[in-house]
Scaffold this motif. Structure first.
Motif: not given
Length: 121
Positions: A36-37, A46-49, A92-93, A107-121
């Motif tokens: 996951w990025f 950025q790399f996550v895990t 982040a996305v 590794l793969w050239r292609d990426w998905g659309q991602g999913t938005q995560v928003t954390v409110s304080s």
């Protein structure tokens, strides 16, 4: 051509939890370690895990260690990210991609659309 479909993002308060999913098609999923990025506004991806092909080994960025857990289901061609104790800086996305185990680049050239995560304080 590989297809990556991320889902499960949303708006959550600090301290909350979310579970992300990434469905993979077009490749033999079980042959690949997965990762996951994330990309925050104005920043690079950025790399996550990462997780090994059989789920037996994992590794994490220091910023998420102890809060996030990666897992996979090879029967469903899906990798998951359980995110607990979320912080505003986790906003982040989020994307998934294959990785070479132990490394922190997709590794793969292609990426998905991602999913938005928003954390409110």
């Amino acid at each position: 051509q590989v297809q990556l479909v991320e889902s499960g993002g949303g708006l959550v308060q600090a301290g909350g939890s979310l579970r992300l999913s990434c469905a993979v098609s077009g490749r033999t999923f079980r042959n690949y370690s997965m990762g996951w990025f994330r990309q925050a506004p104005g920043k690079g991806r950025q790399f996550v895990t990462g997780i090994s092909w059989n789920g037996g080994s994992t590794y994490y960025a220091d910023s998420v260690k102890g809060r996030f857990t990666i897992s996979r289901d090879n029967a469903k061609n899906t990798v998951y990210l359980q995110m607990n104790s979320l912080k505003p800086e986790d906003t982040a996305v989020y994307y998934c991609n294959a990785v070479q185990f132990g490394y922190r680049v997709g590794l793969w050239r292609d990426w998905g659309q991602g999913t938005q995560v928003t954390v409110s304080s």
